[in-house]
Design a protein around this motif. Structure first.
Motif, PDB file in Angstrom:
ATOM      1  N   ALA A 387       0.854  -1.213   0.000  1.00 41.87           N
ATOM      2  CA  ALA A 387       0.000   0.000   0.000  1.00 41.87           C
ATOM      3  C   ALA A 387       0.878   1.248   0.000  1.00 41.87           C
ATOM      4  O   ALA A 387       0.589   2.226  -0.691  1.00 41.87           O
ATOM      5  N   ASN A 388       1.971   1.227   0.783  1.00 40.49           N
ATOM      6  CA  ASN A 388       2.888   2.379   0.782  1.00 40.49           C
ATOM      7  C   ASN A 388       3.464   2.591  -0.620  1.00 40.49           C
ATOM      8  O   ASN A 388       3.623   3.716  -1.074  1.00 40.49           O
ATOM      9  N   ARG A 389       3.754   1.464  -1.293  1.00 40.10           N
ATOM     10  CA  ARG A 389       4.286   1.574  -2.670  1.00 40.10           C
ATOM     11  C   ARG A 389       3.223   2.162  -3.602  1.00 40.10           C
ATOM     12  O   ARG A 389       3.518   3.006  -4.443  1.00 40.10           O
ATOM     13  N   LYS A 390       1.988   1.733  -3.394  1.00 36.17           N
ATOM     14  CA  LYS A 390       0.900   2.220  -4.255  1.00 36.17           C
ATOM     15  C   LYS A 390       0.703   3.734  -4.083  1.00 36.17           C
ATOM     16  O   LYS A 390       0.602   4.477  -5.062  1.00 36.17           O
ATOM     17  N   PHE A 391       0.651   4.178  -2.829  1.00 32.26           N
ATOM     18  CA  PHE A 391       0.508   5.616  -2.578  1.00 32.26           C
ATOM     19  C   PHE A 391       1.715   6.380  -3.145  1.00 32.26           C
ATOM     20  O   PHE A 391       1.580   7.480  -3.679  1.00 32.26           O
ATOM     21  N   THR A 392       2.906   5.769  -3.013  1.00 31.65           N
ATOM     22  CA  THR A 392       4.108   6.417  -3.547  1.00 31.65           C
ATOM     23  C   THR A 392       3.990   6.585  -5.058  1.00 31.65           C
ATOM     24  O   THR A 392       4.278   7.663  -5.596  1.00 31.65           O
ATOM     25  N   ALA A 393       3.521   5.526  -5.732  1.00 34.67           N
ATOM     26  CA  ALA A 393       3.404   5.598  -7.197  1.00 34.67           C
ATOM     27  C   ALA A 393       2.440   6.712  -7.594  1.00 34.67           C
ATOM     28  O   ALA A 393       2.703   7.476  -8.528  1.00 34.67           O
TER      29      ALA A 393
END
Ligand code: G6P
Length: 759
Positions: A387-393
């Motif tokens: 999820a952190n990666r998704k928000f980062t993207a």
């Protein structure tokens, strides 16, 4: 209403031109029809008499011929008939017609010459005449012509008559139009003028609503916006002037906006949080938009407005997708869009692991130490990371093309995000604010992924906590768990040549300082008291919380029970209302807590109630900010008994709501707020007796002492409001960059420029 001369003149000219054009067209058309009709009649008549006339010419007498033409004497517009020989000489003509005619008419000669019917118009004694001549022949020999005459003076009335009709028509239309305008627009416009004047001056002339006519709807909605902005700007200016006059420098939304504009110096701000600032949900056939009661929206909106920034958050409303574009973007606030909201969509599985699992069953109890054991599951951790990666993207996508963007991440949901962003965008300035406590290194150390979390956070340039103690705990945790250098003098961490500053920024509420007169008690509160207790008791206590095990609600209830044991005189005099917003109800621990609170309320009420009175009222539903304010203003005391809390904004909201400087705050010493609100009655919520005694102390405290304490607490909350919180944080983030100079090639600050860490 006085319509301007110009309007009347334009109306008159317009209508006159249209009606004249119409009249001319109509007259032309009518003349055409009449001419056709005369022509048709003449042809029919001539043809009907052609055979008989030819017969008479061949065999009959001139008397018979005269009798034939005399039949058509004075028949309406038919003037008469004449018969000519092939030389154009008149053989017979309707009596009385001869004197009017030229001899022979041109049409007769042409008919004889061409052997076909011919027509013509001519003037005879000032009258307009129509002639139709038909050739007469016998056995192929031309004998002459028969002619039919019509008086056509009636076709084409004089122009002046048409002009007069047009004028009368024009006056009638203009008059009727003016009357309609007067009735349908004049009154609402007068109404609108009065309403606008009231909005402008703030006066009350009884015109409190805009005109309701649909024609004005878009205008009134725009004007309402305008008036609201005007009021806000005026209130801000007045407040600034008042503060300047008093030598104070209080933060307001406007000051924050301007300060941030200066600090950001053209950079755009990107906020990221799990909760979104505007959530769209279906209500029946329509879609409603709600704002979560969190103070974050109040604080971040002026900042986002100042930089036309973007707020990235999870889309959680069931109408969120249909109110955003294909990328999940929309402009907000809905009624006056000023910045962008970008919604991130998480699957059920992602939300389960990221939000419910790792964030709320792992990190939340880990950081609060409220005796609920944290649960760490590898699956949850993987979802948290993804999820952190998704928000980062999504953030990277939004920041594409932006020079030196500023990222402001919120809370424990995004510990990994600062590093993920920094790796891709070293030119971004990143802050993360941790809204919950940070425990000591031993407590945090039980988390299997503590090193990943710390490393993720240290991707930020600035980490904010509510109080210094949390900063210290964080630095000690980093010291123990990671290879890094801690600068205890400047409260900074140097890891892998990247410097992160750690600072306390106590969050707060808006507390804009205007002193409103205390209104009559709210109907909702009155209704509730009437329904539940048959009226208001002598003393009213209040608790407002999300139903969360960190808030110490059962401890609070037991403290109240103890009060009645120690001071039975409070029975029938003191009632405590607990407003409990159901929260994270998907998690078993929260379901159990709700059941526990309900059972405790039930048990204590059963034990102590007499007649219509009972000691506890539990209202388990979400309340809007305005609804809660009404309770705050009614309550003689407010109980905040968190077992551990980063700040606790209920304490500050209660103080901010007491414009009357009455009421008393009882506050757990385990809240961040207790570090600032020294005039509250501070308690240890685990100590049931102390809690009971403190409630008693608040109830018997002299009004004057309560007033002085409340005054001092209000001064603190007003001075350290949420605008100062956001302003200091963004200011500090901007300062860090200015102090440390240029970035190295990979975007990180150069070592020479960075403050030298101690030790
Ligand atoms: C705390 C957290 C926030 C959170 C809020 C409400 O204040 O620090 O991040 O948004 O609780 O909790 P919820 O899980 O409903 O967002």
């Amino acid at each position: 209403m006085h319509l301007s001369r110009r309007l009347m003149f334009s109306l008159f000219c317009g209508v006159a031109a249209v009606s004249m054009a119409f009249a001319v067209f109509q007259v032309q058309a009518e003349m055409h029809v009449l001419r056709d009709e005369i022509q048709r009649q003449a042809i029919v008549l001539a043809e009907s008499q052609q055979g008989a006339t030819e017969q008479i010419l061949a065999t009959g007498s001139s008397r018979e011929l005269q009798a034939l033409v005399d039949q058509y004497r004075n028949r309406g517009h038919l003037a008469g008939m004449a018969v000519y020989d092939d030389g154009g000489n008149t053989l017979a003509i309707t009596s009385g017609l001869a004197s009017d005619l030229p001899a022979p008419p041109a049409a007769v000669s042409r008919a004889v010459q061409t052997g076909r019917g011919r027509e013509d118009y001519f003037q005879s004694r000032g009258r307009r005449m129509h002639i139709f001549a038909l050739p007469l022949s016998r056995d192929g020999r031309m004998m002459g012509a028969i002619a039919v005459f019509h008086d056509v003076a009636f076709i084409g009335a004089p122009v002046w008559r048409h002009a007069l009709t047009g004028m009368v028509q024009t006056l009638l239309i203009v008059g009727v139009t003016l009357l309609i305008v007067h009735w349908s627009l004049g009154r609402p416009l007068r109404h609108m003028a009065l309403w606008l004047r009231d909005l402008r001056t703030g006066a009350i002339s009884g015109v409190s609503r805009p005109p309701k006519e649909t024609i004005f709807r878009s205008l009134t909605s725009e004007l309402t916006q305008l008036a609201t902005s005007l009021h806000a700007a005026r209130a801000a200016a007045e407040e600034e002037a008042r503060l300047r006059d008093a030598g104070l420098s209080r933060w307001t939304a406007e000051r924050l906006r301007i300060a941030v504009q200066g600090k950001l110096n053209g950079s755009r701000l990107f906020a990221v949080s799990n909760r979104e600032p505007y959530e769209h949900v279906h209500r029946g056939n329509s879609i409603a938009c709600s704002v979560p009661p969190s103070g974050l929206v109040t604080a971040l909106e002026p900042v986002l407005r100042a930089s036309d920034g973007t707020w990235v958050a999870q889309g959680t409303g069931d109408a969120d997708r249909e109110t955003a574009d294909e990328f999940g973007r929309l402009r907000v606030p809905p009624e006056h869009p000023q910045y962008r909201l970008r919604r991130v969509w998480l699957s059920e599985e992602e939300e389960e692991g990221f939000y419910f699992g790792f964030a709320n069953e792992g990190l939340w109890p880990l950081c609060h130490i409220a005796h609920t054991r944290p649960v760490f599951r590898t699956g949850d951790w993987e979802q948290y990371r993804s999820a952190n990666r998704k928000f980062t993207a999504v953030l990277l996508d939004e920041m594409h093309g932006e020079k030196q963007p500023v990222v402001f991440a919120q809370d424990y949901h995004f510990a990994l995000l600062p590093r993920m962003i920094k790796e891709r965008r070293p030119d971004a300035r990143i802050a993360i604010f941790w809204h919950i406590p940070w425990p000591n290194p031993e407590a945090f150390g039980i988390c299997p992924w503590q090193r990943d979390l710390l490393d993720g956070m240290l991707g930020a340039d600035l980490i904010g906590f509510h109080i210094q103690a949390h900063c210290n705990n964080f630095l000690e945790t980093v010291d123990r768990a990671l290879e890094s250098r801690i600068d205890w003098e400047h409260f900074a961490v140097n890891r892998r040549d990247h410097l992160t500053t750690v600072r306390p920024f106590p969050i707060s509420v808006a507390a804009n300082g205007e002193s409103r007169a205390t209104p009559e008690s709210s109907p909702e509160v009155r209704d509730l008291l009437h329904r539940e207790l048959g009226g208001r008791p002598a003393f009213l206590g209040l608790g407002v919380d999300r139903v969360d095990y960190t808030k110490g609600i059962p401890e609070r209830l037991r403290g109240i029970e103890r009060l009645f044991e120690l001071y039975p005189d409070y029975r029938e005099k003191f009632t405590f209302i607990q407003i409990g917003a159901p929260s994270r109800t998907h998690i078993k621990r929260y379901q159990d807590l709700m059941a526990e609170v309900e059972q405790e309320v039930e048990r204590i009420n059963r034990k102590l109630r007499t007649g219509a009175w009972k000691p506890l009222v539990f209202v388990a539903r979400h309340h809007s900010h305005a609804e809660v304010e009404a309770y705050y203003r009614e309550a003689d005391l407010c109980l905040v008994t968190s077992l551990h809390d980063g700040m606790n904004l209920v304490a500050k909201e209660y103080v901010a709501a007491r414009h009357d400087e009455r009421g008393m705050l009882i506050l757990s010493r385990f809240t961040g707020a207790s570090h600032e609100l020294a005039d509250a009655l501070v308690v240890n919520p685990y100590d049931t007796d102390e809690l009971a005694q403190t409630i008693h102390a608040a109830l018997i405290m002299p009004a004057e002492e309560k007033r002085i304490r409340m005054q001092r607490m209000r001064a603190v909350v007003k001075e350290h409001n949420v605008y100062r919180w956001a302003g200091s944080l963004i200011g500090e983030l901007a300062e860090i960059r200015l102090e440390t100079g240029d970035l190295t090639q990979n975007g990180q600050r150069s070592r020479e420029d960075a403050p030298v860490p101690a030790g």
